[in-house]
Design an enzyme around this catalytic site. Structure first.
Site, mmCIF file in Angstrom:
data_model
loop_
_atom_site.group_PDB
_atom_site.id
_atom_site.type_symbol
_atom_site.label_atom_id
_atom_site.label_comp_id
_atom_site.label_asym_id
_atom_site.label_seq_id
_atom_site.Cartn_x
_atom_site.Cartn_y
_atom_site.Cartn_z
ATOM 1 N N GLY A 173 0.810 -1.215 0.000
ATOM 2 C CA GLY A 173 0.000 0.000 0.000
ATOM 3 C C GLY A 173 0.842 1.263 0.000
ATOM 4 N N LYS A 231 9.956 1.703 1.159
ATOM 5 C CA LYS A 231 8.816 1.711 2.085
ATOM 6 C C LYS A 231 8.535 3.164 2.444
ATOM 7 C CE LYS A 231 7.456 -0.775 6.292
ATOM 8 N NZ LYS A 231 7.868 -1.873 7.187
ATOM 9 N N GLY A 270 -0.094 6.165 2.228
ATOM 10 C CA GLY A 270 1.049 5.716 1.446
ATOM 11 C C GLY A 270 2.392 6.170 1.997
ATOM 12 N N ARG A 293 6.050 -13.676 0.527
ATOM 13 C CA ARG A 293 5.486 -13.867 1.860
ATOM 14 C C ARG A 293 4.529 -15.053 1.836
ATOM 15 N NH1 ARG A 293 5.208 -8.100 3.697
ATOM 16 N NH2 ARG A 293 6.355 -6.936 2.116
ATOM 17 N N ASP A 333 1.106 -12.018 6.166
ATOM 18 C CA ASP A 333 1.757 -11.151 5.170
ATOM 19 C C ASP A 333 3.099 -10.648 5.691
ATOM 20 O OD1 ASP A 333 -0.290 -9.861 6.875
ATOM 21 O OD2 ASP A 333 0.568 -7.999 6.108
ATOM 22 N N ASN A 334 3.382 -10.879 6.959
ATOM 23 C CA ASN A 334 4.662 -10.459 7.532
ATOM 24 C C ASN A 334 5.556 -11.659 7.824
ATOM 25 O OD1 ASN A 334 3.872 -7.790 7.406
ATOM 26 N ND2 ASN A 334 3.169 -7.710 9.528
ATOM 27 N N ASP A 336 9.409 -6.824 8.208
ATOM 28 C CA ASP A 336 8.384 -5.866 8.655
ATOM 29 C C ASP A 336 8.474 -5.569 10.144
ATOM 30 O OD1 ASP A 336 7.501 -5.102 6.261
ATOM 31 O OD2 ASP A 336 5.597 -6.144 6.313
HETATM 32 P P1 AMP Z 1 1.947 -3.699 7.898
HETATM 33 O O1 AMP Z 1 1.138 -3.617 9.135
HETATM 34 O O2 AMP Z 1 2.989 -2.624 7.783
HETATM 35 O O3 AMP Z 1 2.496 -5.053 7.637
HETATM 36 O O4 AMP Z 1 0.930 -3.371 6.696
HETATM 37 C C1 AMP Z 1 -0.236 -4.080 6.462
HETATM 38 C C2 AMP Z 1 -0.861 -3.585 5.180
HETATM 39 O O5 AMP Z 1 -1.268 -2.218 5.298
HETATM 40 C C3 AMP Z 1 0.038 -3.632 3.971
HETATM 41 O O6 AMP Z 1 -0.766 -3.945 2.874
HETATM 42 C C4 AMP Z 1 0.577 -2.228 3.885
HETATM 43 O O7 AMP Z 1 0.989 -1.883 2.590
HETATM 44 C C5 AMP Z 1 -0.640 -1.419 4.308
HETATM 45 N N1 AMP Z 1 -0.281 -0.120 4.888
HETATM 46 C C6 AMP Z 1 0.273 0.106 6.099
HETATM 47 N N2 AMP Z 1 0.441 1.428 6.306
HETATM 48 C C7 AMP Z 1 0.000 2.065 5.199
HETATM 49 C C8 AMP Z 1 -0.109 3.455 4.774
HETATM 50 N N3 AMP Z 1 0.293 4.443 5.563
HETATM 51 N N4 AMP Z 1 -0.622 3.705 3.556
HETATM 52 C C9 AMP Z 1 -1.046 2.696 2.758
HETATM 53 N N5 AMP Z 1 -0.979 1.404 3.090
HETATM 54 C C10 AMP Z 1 -0.479 1.078 4.292
HETATM 55 MG MG MG Z 2 3.650 -5.909 6.372
#
Ligand code: AMP
Ligand code: MG
Length: 487
Positions: free
Chosen positions: A94, A115, A128, A185, A254-255, A264
């Protein structure tokens, strides 16, 4: 576009080419005022990149994805995932992009990934973006985990973007340039499986085998061998986390990588006082990802991987399930064996020391540590002084002195090797109060505490004068520590 920072390095877009259904070509946002906060020079050199060039304004553009190297196809990767047990069919990058792959100076294929590079089609409600604090947290903790000797994604650089990010307050924005042996993943396989396209699933599995487990290609059932290899890699990885007191904090599927690298770094933290129930993450309200639960969660995640792989394991579904279940059963014994071997090493015992002797010894020691909520890292380091004739530093940390003395007598009878202990029990870990201090200062523009913390934790076994406070537990007034999700 070309950049002096990448003249010798050829970029490829192998993932994007082989798995186009899982790769959306995308561009990183521009940064109004890019400023390098930290650069990992040894890692740059390992990748064949020139650190001096990376520090130039053209080099910074490469690090933030605004100058696309020849051969690179930046893509947002698609994946699914179970988050805190609930399934999300479409997560994906994302706020991240895979820039492409490079062959490093040792011939290994490495992903270069961004990232915090702006919204992608997977961003859903997110902005994002990423803030300076969480990106520096990933940098520090991943580099510490690497220096300890645990497989992990690496951090090449953090660049402040000059763009503010709105969280609870407005924070300075930043972007992390991440390096990994791949970004495949468990959730990647869940995504491919959910597409109900067995050809895609097979191509993904073949890609994973070629990149991580080439031996599996020779097996009678290559996809079962892939699953077994991932299971073994994760059993070893999680055992290493447990041995050093690392709490990932958000072990969603996913992590969890296919390679067996830690990935992550969000609400992660190192254990201080020993207690299996320890949770530092503020978003983990039920303690699903508590320190002591990590092996069980890893096994649960691997069961999700097995489900995703079923159509490749056997044409007959019942037989496919039977194969998966049998292979997953190996996880517990692999994990236990890796953990006990690691505990023997932490206690300086020869690897051939009888398990029936070692197991109760370890269990009793951990009970003593739990009873006294003893600082896990400094206890093991102090314990190494005991075979050298000074049991007091460790003894002074426990409550039940009689039990400790009796324990030490039994342990000494096994002839522990103090020097070997010092090679596996770190002096310096990224302690929560020190990480917070460094990130807080960096957010206000002072990078000195971060740099000093990095000096300590990237050379974790080598005790050095002047770094005493980096070896000490958090002060009492630091309180019940919580980390927030690294967003
Ligand atoms: P994470 O918790 O970092 O493993 O992220 C889980 C999901 O949320 C993944 O698909 C990330 O790309 C998305 N994500 C986390 N933070 C953001 C953000 N600030 N903007 C867009 N997508 C996000
Ligand atoms: Mg992640």
């Amino acid at each position: 576009m070309s950049s002096p920072a990448q003249t010798n390095v050829a970029f490829d877009g192998r993932f994007a080419r082989e798995l186009p259904e899982m790769a959306i070509p995308w561009q990183a946002d521009g940064a109004p005022d890019p400023r390098l906060l930290v650069l990992n020079e040894p890692l740059a050199i390992e990748l064949g990149l020139d650190p001096i060039s990376l520090r130039t304004s053209e080099g910074l553009l490469l690090l933030i994805g605004n100058s696309i190297p020849e051969g690179a196809t930046p893509v947002a990767q698609a994946y699914a995932g179970h988050q805190f047990g609930g399934y999300s069919p479409r997560l994906g990058d994302g706020r991240a992009l895979l820039l492409g792959e490079v062959v490093d100076t040792e011939g290994r294929l490495r992903d270069l990934h961004l990232k915090g590079s702006g919204r992608t089609p997977f961003a859903r409600g997110g902005d994002g973006l990423a803030a300076v604090g969480p990106m520096l947290r990933e940098y520090v903790v991943s580099e510490a985990v690497n220096a300890i000797g645990i497989p992990t994604t690496r951090s090449l650089a953090v660049v402040a973007t000059g763009r503010p990010v709105q969280r609870e307050t407005q924070l300075p924005g930043a972007l992390l340039t991440r390096v990994a042996s791949s970004h495949l993943r468990v959730g990647s396989f869940q995504y491919a499986r959910a597409r109900d396209d067995v050809h895609l699933l097979r191509r993904l599995a073949d890609h994973a085998i070629a990149r991580h487990y080439p031996g599996a290609a020779e097996a009678e059932n290559p996809y079962l061998a892939l699953f077994q290899d991932v299971t073994a890699a994760q059993a070893s990885l999680v055992a290493q986390w447990m041995l050093v007191g690392f709490i990932h904090g958000v072990m969603n599927t996913d992590n969890m990588t296919i390679s067996g690298e830690t990935i992550d770094y969000g609400p992660c933290a190192f254990l201080e006082g020993f207690d299996p129930a320890t949770v530092y993450s503020s978003i983990d309200q039920t303690g699903r990802y508590a320190y002591g639960n990590q092996p069980l969660v890893a096994e649960w995640n691997l069961a999700r991987l097995a489900e995703a792989l079923l159509p490749l394991l056997h044409d007959d579904q019942e037989q496919a399930v039977a194969l998966a279940v049998e292979s997953l059963e190996a996880f517990r014994s692999q994990y236990s064996a890796a953990w006990l071997a690691g505990m023997k090493a932490k206690l300086g015992l020869h690897k051939d020391t009888d398990d029936d002797v070692t197991s109760p010894l370890v269990d009793e020691l951990l009970a003593l540590l739990q009873e006294g909520h003893v600082d896990y890292t400094s206890f093991f380091r102090n314990l190494g002084k005991s075979p050298r004739g000074d049991a007091e530093p460790a003894r002074g940390m426990v409550l039940d002195l009689a039990a400790f003395d009796a324990w030490v007598d039994r342990w000494h009878a096994l002839d522990p090797d103090a020097d070997a202990m010092d090679r596996v029990n770190p002096v310096y870990i990224p302690r929560n109060h020190l990480v917070e201090e460094a990130l807080g200062a960096a957010t206000l523009g002072d990078l000195a505490p971060l740099e000093k913390l990095l000096v300590a934790v990237t050379n974790p076994y080598d005790e050095r004068p002047g770094l005493e406070r980096y070896a000490a537990p958090a002060p009492e007034d630091f309180g019940a520590y919580r980390t927030f999700c690294g967003t």
